[in-house]
Structure formats: C-alpha cells, structure tokens
Motif scaffolding. Sequence first.
Motif, PDB file in Angstrom:
ATOM      1  N   ARG A 421       0.827  -1.201   0.000  1.00  0.00           N
ATOM      2  CA  ARG A 421       0.000   0.000   0.000  1.00  0.00           C
ATOM      3  C   ARG A 421       0.866   1.258   0.000  1.00  0.00           C
ATOM      4  NH1 ARG A 421      -4.743  -1.212   4.507  1.00  0.00           N
ATOM      5  NH2 ARG A 421      -5.862  -2.830   3.315  1.00  0.00           N
ATOM      6  N   LEU A 422       0.362   2.280  -0.651  1.00  0.00           N
ATOM      7  CA  LEU A 422       1.044   3.574  -0.617  1.00  0.00           C
ATOM      8  C   LEU A 422       1.185   4.061   0.816  1.00  0.00           C
ATOM      9  CD1 LEU A 422       2.187   6.002  -2.215  1.00  0.00           C
ATOM     10  CD2 LEU A 422      -0.147   6.910  -2.316  1.00  0.00           C
ATOM     11  N   SER A 423       0.196   3.776   1.641  1.00  0.00           N
ATOM     12  CA  SER A 423       0.249   4.202   3.042  1.00  0.00           C
ATOM     13  C   SER A 423       1.325   3.476   3.833  1.00  0.00           C
ATOM     14  CB  SER A 423      -1.116   3.975   3.701  1.00  0.00           C
ATOM     15  OG  SER A 423      -1.493   2.608   3.616  1.00  0.00           O
ATOM     16  N   ASP A 424       1.823   2.349   3.317  1.00  0.00           N
ATOM     17  CA  ASP A 424       2.870   1.579   4.000  1.00  0.00           C
ATOM     18  C   ASP A 424       4.233   1.777   3.346  1.00  0.00           C
ATOM     19  OD1 ASP A 424       0.944   0.536   5.706  1.00  0.00           O
ATOM     20  OD2 ASP A 424       0.569  -1.203   4.430  1.00  0.00           O
ATOM     21  N   LEU A 425       4.418   2.877   2.641  1.00  0.00           N
ATOM     22  CA  LEU A 425       5.654   3.085   1.894  1.00  0.00           C
ATOM     23  C   LEU A 425       6.882   3.088   2.798  1.00  0.00           C
ATOM     24  CD1 LEU A 425       6.773   3.655  -0.958  1.00  0.00           C
ATOM     25  CD2 LEU A 425       6.587   6.101  -0.435  1.00  0.00           C
ATOM     26  N   ASP A 426       6.719   3.443   4.074  1.00  0.00           N
ATOM     27  CA  ASP A 426       7.874   3.457   4.971  1.00  0.00           C
ATOM     28  C   ASP A 426       8.439   2.057   5.198  1.00  0.00           C
ATOM     29  OD1 ASP A 426       5.636   2.603   6.309  1.00  0.00           O
ATOM     30  OD2 ASP A 426       6.060   3.696   8.157  1.00  0.00           O
ATOM     31  N   GLN A 427       7.697   1.019   4.811  1.00  0.00           N
ATOM     32  CA  GLN A 427       8.184  -0.352   4.944  1.00  0.00           C
ATOM     33  C   GLN A 427       8.972  -0.812   3.720  1.00  0.00           C
ATOM     34  OE1 GLN A 427       4.873  -2.928   5.874  1.00  0.00           O
ATOM     35  NE2 GLN A 427       4.017  -1.499   7.376  1.00  0.00           N
ATOM     36  N   ALA A 428       8.980  -0.012   2.662  1.00  0.00           N
ATOM     37  CA  ALA A 428       9.663  -0.400   1.430  1.00  0.00           C
ATOM     38  C   ALA A 428      11.169  -0.306   1.605  1.00  0.00           C
ATOM     39  CB  ALA A 428       9.214   0.494   0.276  1.00  0.00           C
ATOM     40  N   PRO A 429      11.924  -1.190   0.941  1.00  0.00           N
ATOM     41  CA  PRO A 429      13.390  -1.114   1.021  1.00  0.00           C
ATOM     42  C   PRO A 429      13.927   0.064   0.223  1.00  0.00           C
ATOM     43  CG  PRO A 429      12.731  -2.822  -0.520  1.00  0.00           C
ATOM     44  CD  PRO A 429      11.468  -2.316   0.115  1.00  0.00           C
ATOM     45  N   ALA A 430      15.225   0.238   0.252  1.00  0.00           N
ATOM     46  CA  ALA A 430      15.867   1.315  -0.495  1.00  0.00           C
ATOM     47  C   ALA A 430      15.671   1.101  -1.993  1.00  0.00           C
ATOM     48  CB  ALA A 430      17.349   1.369  -0.155  1.00  0.00           C
ATOM     49  N   PRO A 431      15.690   2.180  -2.775  1.00  0.00           N
ATOM     50  CA  PRO A 431      15.456   2.049  -4.220  1.00  0.00           C
ATOM     51  C   PRO A 431      16.409   1.098  -4.920  1.00  0.00           C
ATOM     52  CG  PRO A 431      15.292   4.347  -3.550  1.00  0.00           C
ATOM     53  CD  PRO A 431      15.786   3.588  -2.359  1.00  0.00           C
ATOM     54  N   ASP A 432      17.648   0.966  -4.434  1.00  0.00           N
ATOM     55  CA  ASP A 432      18.585   0.085  -5.122  1.00  0.00           C
ATOM     56  C   ASP A 432      18.305  -1.392  -4.874  1.00  0.00           C
ATOM     57  OD1 ASP A 432      19.351  -0.125  -2.503  1.00  0.00           O
ATOM     58  OD2 ASP A 432      21.380   0.655  -2.782  1.00  0.00           O
ATOM     59  N   ALA A 433      17.286  -1.715  -4.041  1.00  0.00           N
ATOM     60  CA  ALA A 433      16.932  -3.116  -3.804  1.00  0.00           C
ATOM     61  C   ALA A 433      16.182  -3.718  -4.981  1.00  0.00           C
ATOM     62  CB  ALA A 433      16.089  -3.239  -2.535  1.00  0.00           C
ATOM     63  N   GLY A 448     -14.455   2.506   6.249  1.00  0.00           N
ATOM     64  CA  GLY A 448     -14.856   1.109   6.346  1.00  0.00           C
ATOM     65  C   GLY A 448     -14.503   0.280   5.131  1.00  0.00           C
ATOM     66  N   ILE A 449     -13.984   0.910   4.074  1.00  0.00           N
ATOM     67  CA  ILE A 449     -13.593   0.153   2.883  1.00  0.00           C
ATOM     68  C   ILE A 449     -12.529  -0.874   3.260  1.00  0.00           C
ATOM     69  CG2 ILE A 449     -12.370   0.332   0.677  1.00  0.00           C
ATOM     70  CD1 ILE A 449     -13.749   2.987   0.229  1.00  0.00           C
ATOM     71  N   GLY A 450     -12.735  -2.096   2.813  1.00  0.00           N
ATOM     72  CA  GLY A 450     -11.807  -3.170   3.154  1.00  0.00           C
ATOM     73  C   GLY A 450     -11.955  -3.671   4.568  1.00  0.00           C
ATOM     74  N   TRP A 451     -12.998  -3.169   5.281  1.00  0.00           N
ATOM     75  CA  TRP A 451     -13.279  -3.577   6.665  1.00  0.00           C
ATOM     76  C   TRP A 451     -12.106  -3.301   7.604  1.00  0.00           C
ATOM     77  CZ3 TRP A 451     -15.040  -8.961   4.623  1.00  0.00           C
ATOM     78  CH2 TRP A 451     -16.281  -8.833   4.003  1.00  0.00           C
ATOM     79  N   GLY A 452     -11.213  -2.404   7.208  1.00  0.00           N
ATOM     80  CA  GLY A 452     -10.067  -2.107   8.056  1.00  0.00           C
ATOM     81  C   GLY A 452      -9.029  -3.207   8.106  1.00  0.00           C
ATOM     82  N   ASP A 453      -9.144  -4.191   7.237  1.00  0.00           N
ATOM     83  CA  ASP A 453      -8.209  -5.319   7.217  1.00  0.00           C
ATOM     84  C   ASP A 453      -6.930  -4.899   6.493  1.00  0.00           C
ATOM     85  OD1 ASP A 453      -6.834  -7.672   6.984  1.00  0.00           O
ATOM     86  OD2 ASP A 453      -8.414  -8.760   5.930  1.00  0.00           O
ATOM     87  N   PRO A 454      -5.772  -4.973   7.145  1.00  0.00           N
ATOM     88  CA  PRO A 454      -4.532  -4.556   6.473  1.00  0.00           C
ATOM     89  C   PRO A 454      -4.160  -5.439   5.293  1.00  0.00           C
ATOM     90  CG  PRO A 454      -4.062  -5.575   8.603  1.00  0.00           C
ATOM     91  CD  PRO A 454      -5.540  -5.373   8.543  1.00  0.00           C
ATOM     92  N   ALA A 455      -4.763  -6.625   5.188  1.00  0.00           N
ATOM     93  CA  ALA A 455      -4.478  -7.511   4.055  1.00  0.00           C
ATOM     94  C   ALA A 455      -5.449  -7.310   2.900  1.00  0.00           C
ATOM     95  CB  ALA A 455      -4.521  -8.971   4.510  1.00  0.00           C
ATOM     96  N   SER A 456      -6.446  -6.437   3.075  1.00  0.00           N
ATOM     97  CA  SER A 456      -7.448  -6.250   2.030  1.00  0.00           C
ATOM     98  C   SER A 456      -6.854  -5.530   0.824  1.00  0.00           C
ATOM     99  CB  SER A 456      -8.636  -5.448   2.574  1.00  0.00           C
ATOM    100  OG  SER A 456      -9.564  -5.156   1.545  1.00  0.00           O
ATOM    101  N   ASP A 457      -7.413  -5.826  -0.348  1.00  0.00           N
ATOM    102  CA  ASP A 457      -7.013  -5.115  -1.566  1.00  0.00           C
ATOM    103  C   ASP A 457      -7.561  -3.694  -1.600  1.00  0.00           C
ATOM    104  OD1 ASP A 457      -5.771  -7.405  -2.373  1.00  0.00           O
ATOM    105  OD2 ASP A 457      -7.320  -8.006  -3.800  1.00  0.00           O
ATOM    106  N   PHE A 458      -8.485  -3.373  -0.703  1.00  0.00           N
ATOM    107  CA  PHE A 458      -9.170  -2.090  -0.727  1.00  0.00           C
ATOM    108  C   PHE A 458      -8.924  -1.370   0.598  1.00  0.00           C
ATOM    109  CE2 PHE A 458     -11.535  -5.440  -2.877  1.00  0.00           C
ATOM    110  CZ  PHE A 458     -11.551  -4.966  -4.179  1.00  0.00           C
ATOM    111  N   TYR A 459      -8.572  -0.096   0.509  1.00  0.00           N
ATOM    112  CA  TYR A 459      -8.366   0.669   1.733  1.00  0.00           C
ATOM    113  C   TYR A 459      -8.566   2.148   1.437  1.00  0.00           C
ATOM    114  CZ  TYR A 459      -3.720   2.268   0.170  1.00  0.00           C
ATOM    115  OH  TYR A 459      -2.686   2.860  -0.511  1.00  0.00           O
ATOM    116  N   ALA A 460      -8.915   2.884   2.472  1.00  0.00           N
ATOM    117  CA  ALA A 460      -9.104   4.330   2.353  1.00  0.00           C
ATOM    118  C   ALA A 460      -7.843   5.047   2.812  1.00  0.00           C
ATOM    119  CB  ALA A 460     -10.300   4.773   3.188  1.00  0.00           C
TER     120      ALA A 460
END
Length: 666
Positions: A421-433, A448-460
């Motif tokens: 997710r774009l919202s989880d970008l801080d978890q991405a490795p360095a660009p050279d990875a 409520g989109i995606g029911w708040g599930d972090p594994a859902s394909d849908f999120y707000a």
Amino acid sequence: MPRMKSFRPRQRALLIALLLLAFALRLHRLGADSLWYDEGVSALLAAKPLPAMWAHTAGDIHPPLYYALLHLWTGLAGRSEFALAFLSLWFGMAALPLAAQIGRRLYGPSAGLLAAFLVAISPFAIWYAQEVRMYTLGSFLLLLLLALSLALLRRPRPRPALFVGIALLAALALWTLYYSAFALLALNLFLIPWLFWRAQARLWPWLLAQAAALALYLPWLPIALRQAFDPPVPPWRDPLPWRDLLLQAAREGSVALAYGQTLDPAQWQPLAALILLAALASWRSRARAATALLWMASLGPLALILAASLLFTPLYHVRYLSLYAAAFPILLAAGLLHLARSARGRWLSLLIGLLLLAGSTLSLRNYYGDRFAYEAADDLRGAVRLIYDRIGPGEALLIDAGYLYPAFLYDWPGEIAWLGRLSDLDQAPAPDAGLIVALAGHVDGDPGIGWGDPASDFYAISRAETAARLTDLFARHHTLWLLRGYDTVNDPQGFIRDWLADHGQLLHDQVFPGQSFIRVQAWRTTQTPRRALPAQVQPLVQEFSGGIRLLGYLRDPAAPPLRLTLFWQRRGAIDRDWKVFVQLLSAQQEVIAQDDASPLRGLYPTSRWQPGEIVESTFILRLPAPPPPGSGPFSLITGFYDEGSGARLPLAAGGDAVQLEVWEGR
C-alpha cells in the motif's frame, strides 16, 4: 450430462457436429487477448494455496468454488491465458448437450438440435466461455438444476435422488456466484405455488431440498451476508432513475440474448425484439408449465435484480444475464419450430433465423477482431509490457487504482523488491533493492472500505497522507511510473492526477485499448538533473566525439529478454538528436538481437540534455532460439547513429561502437 442415446443415430451425429462447431468457435483466439482486471483476480487467487485463497476471497465479493476449481485445473494445465480460460470453455461446452436434451424432452428432437445450434453460435455464450471467470460454471450448474426442476414437474413420484441432486446443485451454484441466489429465488417463486396447487406431495421434499442447500452453504453464509450488506469494495455503479434502468436493461438484455455484447443496443433492439417475439411462440406448445418455468428461469432473475437495484443498491449489469441465458435458446428453438408449422409462419421463421445468423456472425466478427472496443476488455498486458521495457533501476511504479495489481502481477515478467500500500511506503526497502510498487488507496474514501483489514485489496487514505506518501516517492526515486485504471473509482476527484501534474514533469503518456482507458505515464520527480550514478551501475567510461560520455551500464541478470540500462552524461555541445543502438553480435559479427531507440524512447532526445546531466535509458533485446553451435562467443555493443543518414557517432579514441560484454552463452 445427457445421454447421447436419447437421439437417433443421425441426430446424434448431427449433435456431435454441433459440438465440434461450438468447440471451434470457443477455441478460436482463446487466451489471445490480455486478461482484464477481474480475470487477473481469478489468476491471482488460483495461484494461491487453498487456505490463502479462501481467506483472500472472504475479503472480496465472490464465493470461492470457482477459484478452487481453477486452482486445481491450473495445477494440471499451467497458468497461461489459454489454460486459464479453458476451464470456462469446458463448462460452456457442457451446457450445449444439456440444452439439447432439455429441448428434445420438452419439444421434440428437432427442437433439441436447433437449441444446440443456437447455443453453439451464440456470441453471448462464446464471450463468457472464453473469459477467466465463473459465469459458465454458474450457468451450467443452474441449467442442470433447471433440468432437474423440469423433471420434478413431469414425474408424479420422483426418486429421492432427484431432490438430493437439486440440493447439491443449488448449494454449488451459491458457492460459485452470489447472483445464483436470484435464480434460486425465481425457481422457488414459480415452483412453490405450482407444487402447492398441483402436487403437494412433491412440495415438502422440494422445501427440504432448499433447506439442505442452505445448510450446505452455512459455512460461507456469514461471509456472504457481510459482503452483501457491508461490501468491502468502493461503490462501482451509480443508481439510475427507474425509467433509465428499465430501458437500459430492456435494450442491453434483449440484444445480448440474441446477438451478444458487441452490437449497439440502440440499433439492434428492433431485431432483438423480433427474436424475442419468436421465442414467445413457445407458449403455444403443449408443455405449458415447463415453458413457463423456462421463461421464469430466463427472465425472473433479471426482474429480481432490477427490483433490488431500484429498492436497495445498484446490482444490474448485462453480464450477469449470461448466468440465466442458457434456457433462452431452448425457448427460441421451440418458438421458431412452432412458427414453421404454417406456410406463412415458415417464411417468417426462416427470415428470423437468417437475421439471427447474420447478426451473430457480425457480432462474432467484432468480438474476434477487436474485443478491446467492448465492455470488460483492456490491454493490460500491453501496458505492463511497456513499463517493463522502459522502467529503469531506481525508478518506482504507482498503481492507481491499487486493487488493479492482480492483473499487473500476472503480466509482469521480472522481479519485484516490494509491493504494498502507498500508506505503507515506509516499509519499502531502499530504491537500489529493486522495483518498488506502491498501490494507491481510495482517496478520502469511507474508512470502512476493506473492513479495516490490512491484508485487504481495498483501503481508504486521506488526501493529506496521499500527498505525504507521494512526496516520499518523489524524494526516493528520480522517475515515477504510473499505471492508471479504474482510478476514477478510487480517486473520483482526481487528487493524485492533479498532484503529479503540479509536482512532476510528464515524460510519457500512453492510453491503451479498452473500455477502462488503461493509461501509463512516466513522471520525472525532480527538476534538477541527476549528477551521480546509482551504486549498482557497472562503470565503463567511453567518450564520444559529439559531446556525449558513456558512464556505465546495468544488465538485468534475469534474462531472457536481455534488459540493459545505459547511463550517459553530456560533456559538451550536442548538435543533433542521436539514436542509440544496442546489438548482440555473434563471432561472425552477425546481429543476433537488436534494439534501437532514442533515449527514453524518444521522450528525452540528446539535443535537450543539460550540461553535466546524467541520462539513463533501458533497452530490451529479445533473444531468439539458441543459436547454432560455433556462433559464439557473443559481444554486446552500443553506440549512436544519425537516423537520417545512418552514420554512426565516432568515439574519441577511434571506432564507432563500445563493447560492453563478451560471453560464451546466452
């Protein structure tokens, strides 16, 4: 499956010929086009282990039976587009002899054979027999359930096995597609009153069979109810005024039943209405109750969907009519044969048949020739291929809408360092990875989109967080690629589009064929030229006489195809736009593979380079079959040439090409 011995020998031979015709029409160009979004979801879920598939499907909007069958099938047949679609083809084929048998039992052998022919050439049936979705499976199960329900009308003392079969088929249909519930409701609305007034001894076993079907569905029922009343996805359709909805359904539905989905409903509705009137002649047959049940099975679910769309939430789409359309060719065959009994009606029946055949031929020509011009077909394969061919090291990809990623993953041939997710970008490795793929969320959407599930394909995601994460992407990567599709659903106000236009420099913009307007863009994320090489670049400094210095290269080891990124720097005046060549040569100096293009595929010609700026561009060499023995070693070379004259740009030290690598094999 109906038994072939129900027809005479010549009729069985004709039925086999019709099966071969149907198979040929459904096999033609099977898997040739790109998977669209829904098909990409099917491919993604089929590739998961069954427990993971079950969990993923529970957060989506469809039940899991089809995905489980596709998982088992692809384990045997592979995951190509052809293999994925063949399962739908199989169930589409299975419906043909079943329709023939129903037609024979109700209206005679001629009606059965004519029904089989109408199924064989039906553009509506052919379309969904080639789609990697659950519609032909659901249609086959419902048609088989209809056959058992018709048997219940005819048999005074049906065996218990009949009711067991009804219960199993009803449950399997529900496990396949939620819209099967409308078909089951339509059957019950017809059969419960009929059995109550005509055959009460059969009513209670029927009701017990319905209860048994519901019991078999109980493990999934809580999930189904939650998905129905609190869907995890953003709203797909806007409600229509009742007149517009009914008019749209009448136009689209009638033309789809007669001619499929590639003809303009406004133009073809009069002919489609004539074909429907011909089918209404089936009422003149002696099998009145069975005919009424066939009509209820064909149009009853549509009426219920329209009622639910008007009273609750928009549910109508013409594609769902394909679930219930299998009974229509039987009714049309009965109607045409009834018309043909009189001299005047014979000519009318022949005329209607010719109009049906001509329209179906035109519809199939449209479908085979340019499927992208019609609903639910997008060239995602071409879009992903473009990104793969041009994206360079240190560049990132944003997918908007983010839930489009299953189709991207299916077509992506390379490695991915991180996808999230774009919202989880801080978890991405360095660009050279490696490649970083961020998935955009529903901007300012319902929390409520995606029911708040972090594994859902849908999120707000809020606008503020979207802007902050886009800023992070721009800070981390010098180029951001954007794969756009369904973004008007995910970002109805166009916030991401506007932000990129305000903060980036557009390098590339290409729209791909299809009704969803899939689009690929490349954005330069900084206004200042690059001055340093990425750490992973293989240095190789060579001076060209025209003010260009080759600094190094980066070759993707995951070949084929051979993917090469070159890095140059402007060191002096450049008087023209030079074109780059990259060649793989044999020991005999024969060209094995080649890719010629202006830097960044023409987006950044050499005459626009700034002094001291480092420019990179990626090239793809699609290697042929293994070359004959003795043709190696192979040399990988590059250089520049003038496209008008063909003259190469010389090197300052002599020669006109730089040898990058030499190796023995591919």
